[in-house]
Design an enzyme around this catalytic site. Structure first.
Site, PDB file in Angstrom:
ATOM      1  N   THR A  37       3.715  -8.681   5.166  1.00  0.00           N
ATOM      2  CA  THR A  37       2.691  -7.663   4.975  1.00  0.00           C
ATOM      3  C   THR A  37       2.460  -7.462   3.482  1.00  0.00           C
ATOM      4  O   THR A  37       3.414  -7.476   2.710  1.00  0.00           O
ATOM      5  CB  THR A  37       3.167  -6.334   5.601  1.00  0.00           C
ATOM      6  OG1 THR A  37       3.479  -6.568   6.975  1.00  0.00           O
ATOM      7  CG2 THR A  37       2.103  -5.252   5.509  1.00  0.00           C
ATOM      8  N   GLY A  38       1.204  -7.296   3.089  1.00  0.00           N
ATOM      9  CA  GLY A  38       0.940  -6.945   1.695  1.00  0.00           C
ATOM     10  C   GLY A  38      -0.150  -7.769   1.051  1.00  0.00           C
ATOM     11  O   GLY A  38      -0.744  -8.660   1.675  1.00  0.00           O
ATOM     12  N   THR A  40      -0.163  -9.981  -1.392  1.00  0.00           N
ATOM     13  CA  THR A  40       0.042 -11.396  -1.721  1.00  0.00           C
ATOM     14  C   THR A  40       0.046 -12.241  -0.451  1.00  0.00           C
ATOM     15  O   THR A  40      -0.577 -13.310  -0.393  1.00  0.00           O
ATOM     16  CB  THR A  40       1.360 -11.582  -2.503  1.00  0.00           C
ATOM     17  OG1 THR A  40       1.374 -10.661  -3.589  1.00  0.00           O
ATOM     18  CG2 THR A  40       1.483 -12.994  -3.044  1.00  0.00           C
ATOM     19  N   ASP A  93       6.605 -13.812   3.293  1.00  0.00           N
ATOM     20  CA  ASP A  93       6.457 -12.372   3.074  1.00  0.00           C
ATOM     21  C   ASP A  93       6.407 -12.097   1.572  1.00  0.00           C
ATOM     22  O   ASP A  93       6.760 -12.964   0.764  1.00  0.00           O
ATOM     23  CB  ASP A  93       7.645 -11.634   3.724  1.00  0.00           C
ATOM     24  CG  ASP A  93       7.342 -10.163   3.990  1.00  0.00           C
ATOM     25  OD1 ASP A  93       6.280  -9.661   3.542  1.00  0.00           O
ATOM     26  OD2 ASP A  93       8.164  -9.494   4.652  1.00  0.00           O
ATOM     27  N   ALA A  95       7.325  -9.209  -1.751  1.00  0.00           N
ATOM     28  CA  ALA A  95       8.451  -8.376  -2.172  1.00  0.00           C
ATOM     29  C   ALA A  95       7.991  -7.530  -3.356  1.00  0.00           C
ATOM     30  O   ALA A  95       7.017  -7.880  -4.043  1.00  0.00           O
ATOM     31  CB  ALA A  95       9.650  -9.228  -2.562  1.00  0.00           C
ATOM     32  N   GLY A 107       9.357  -2.821   0.735  1.00  0.00           N
ATOM     33  CA  GLY A 107       9.051  -1.629   1.503  1.00  0.00           C
ATOM     34  C   GLY A 107       8.016  -0.698   0.915  1.00  0.00           C
ATOM     35  O   GLY A 107       7.712   0.333   1.504  1.00  0.00           O
ATOM     36  N   GLY A 109       4.994  -1.090   0.992  1.00  0.00           N
ATOM     37  CA  GLY A 109       3.925  -1.026   1.982  1.00  0.00           C
ATOM     38  C   GLY A 109       4.322  -0.321   3.272  1.00  0.00           C
ATOM     39  O   GLY A 109       3.487  -0.067   4.124  1.00  0.00           O
ATOM     40  N   GLU A 115       9.809  -6.068   8.925  1.00  0.00           N
ATOM     41  CA  GLU A 115       9.968  -7.211   8.022  1.00  0.00           C
ATOM     42  C   GLU A 115      11.421  -7.690   7.991  1.00  0.00           C
ATOM     43  O   GLU A 115      11.699  -8.884   7.971  1.00  0.00           O
ATOM     44  CB  GLU A 115       9.513  -6.836   6.607  1.00  0.00           C
ATOM     45  CG  GLU A 115       7.992  -6.755   6.465  1.00  0.00           C
ATOM     46  CD  GLU A 115       7.539  -6.238   5.117  1.00  0.00           C
ATOM     47  OE1 GLU A 115       6.330  -6.233   4.861  1.00  0.00           O
ATOM     48  OE2 GLU A 115       8.394  -5.807   4.307  1.00  0.00           O
TER      49      GLU A 115
END
Lengths: 246, 246
Positions: A37-38, A40, A93, A95, A107, A109, A115
């Site tokens: 998630t996020g 990038t 993922d 970071a 975290g 997000g 995750e």
């Protein structure tokens, strides 16, 4: 790097894009892929979707948040769950901070719980970041998020203070932020985190603390988008640990 | 013992009642009282309600489950939350197994997460049980419940098996049992639990495991309803640990 000659002195957004779109090179046909998630990983998801459309890449993906689920679905990626696919081949993922020995702080997000479950269910975890995220010690640029049961309340704050942190309940407007699992998040500001392993255990043993944003021994590879291209940091291979049950 | 001469060779239900109604003797006016969950604490709640009605006992109670909240409300006990009262004076709760050094196995009723949060927020924790619950080693008569995030799925089962347990997802009819916090429960059957402290840490460090039914260093006193009366086992005083923040 994908997309031709690297732009010289790329800005943050371009660095994120470079890291994000480089990761799908490690994804092969038939794999179960964990999707982080996020901002990038956004580029990773878009690039995976492109490969599915343009190159016939055949994968099934397990998302780590409702936001990622929605994006992946919209982009036409086949989705599954850990219930159907308990063992994930590769997870990609982001970071918030990464140390030279590939310990992560995650975290910001709010998706740390799912995750971390997905990371710990993956044969290999690739982290995609821009170069600002590389740090010598965790906790200096970002607070450490911990997910807590909504029932627990402010009694936890004293526990966090006793660990050397300044705790702040994460808000969204005038209400506490609520995670995809219906919990709250405390952001713990440390001067710096000297011993992530010890801190993780202390946090995990506090009743009401459900998960924390420290990721130890979970990362196989970190792809860093830099001003002048990408860098890859290699970590441990996790196949041995995870193949036991097969 | 409350209520006159003890019945000789009392059955289980009478033992539960003896333990349950003995505990309110330790509750004083003005206290914040944590209320556990289960068939023995039922008698405690009824006795507290009687003392409030008949003797003007003045307390405010923090329930550890929706079931206890409903019962206490029905019986006219003033209720509060950990948000309003983060420090609890005394908690009275049941247990499924208790060792001679007052380590508990709890969670057969499914309320372990809130019960553990309340226990860890209490100056003193009194456990009420019938004498069948006294054991030399934990895990022989009851499986150990662990509360898990619904997202985690069957990948956890291998982790539990690696710890020497036979895991079983708790069901209610044809669907998984859902806790008050919206999670699932795995019941872990061990031959016996040799090192509860080590096991608790191992479980707490598995992503997706939110809490477990081992209660260590949380119990001040155990009241045991026996065939011929009641017995009280004394544990450590927790005031020092909890008064730090005041």
């Amino acid at each position: 790097v994908y997309g031709g000659k690297p732009q010289v002195d790329a800005g943050i957004e371009e660095q994120k894009k470079r890291a994000g779109i480089a990761a799908p090179a490690f994804v092969e046909n038939g794999m179960v892929v964990g999707l982080g998630t996020g901002s990038t990983v956004y580029y990773t998801i878009m690039e995976l979707a492109r490969k599915i459309r343009d190159e016939g890449l055949d994968i099934v993906a397990v998302p780590t948040s409702k936001a990622t689920e929605l994006l992946a679905k919209k982009e036409g990626i086949s989705l599954s769950t850990l219930k159907k696919h308990p063992l994930i081949d590769i997870t990609i993922d982001g970071a918030d901070e990464v140390t030279p020995d590939l310990v992560l702080l995650k975290g910001a997000g709010g998706a740390l719980l799912w995750e971390k479950i997905v990371a710990s269910s993956s044969r290999s975890e690739i982290i995609v970041i821009d170069e600002r995220k590389l740090v010598q010690k965790l906790g200096r640029t970002m607070p450490l998020p911990v997910e807590v049961n909504v029932f627990a309340g402010p009694g936890l704050e004293e526990r966090f203070i006793a660990l050397g942190a300044l705790p702040e309940l994460r808000m969204r407007g005038i209400s506490p932020f609520v995670t995809d699992s219906g919990n709250h998040i405390y952001d713990l500001k440390f001067e710096s985190i000297e011993d992530p392993k010890a801190l993780e255990k202390e946090l995990n043993n506090i009743p009401g603390v459900l998960e924390n944003g420290l990721f130890l021994d979970l990362t196989s590879k970190v792809i860093v988008g830099c001003r002048d291209g990408t860098r890859v940091l290699e970590g441990q291979i996790r196949d041995d640990a995870l193949n036991k049950g097969e």
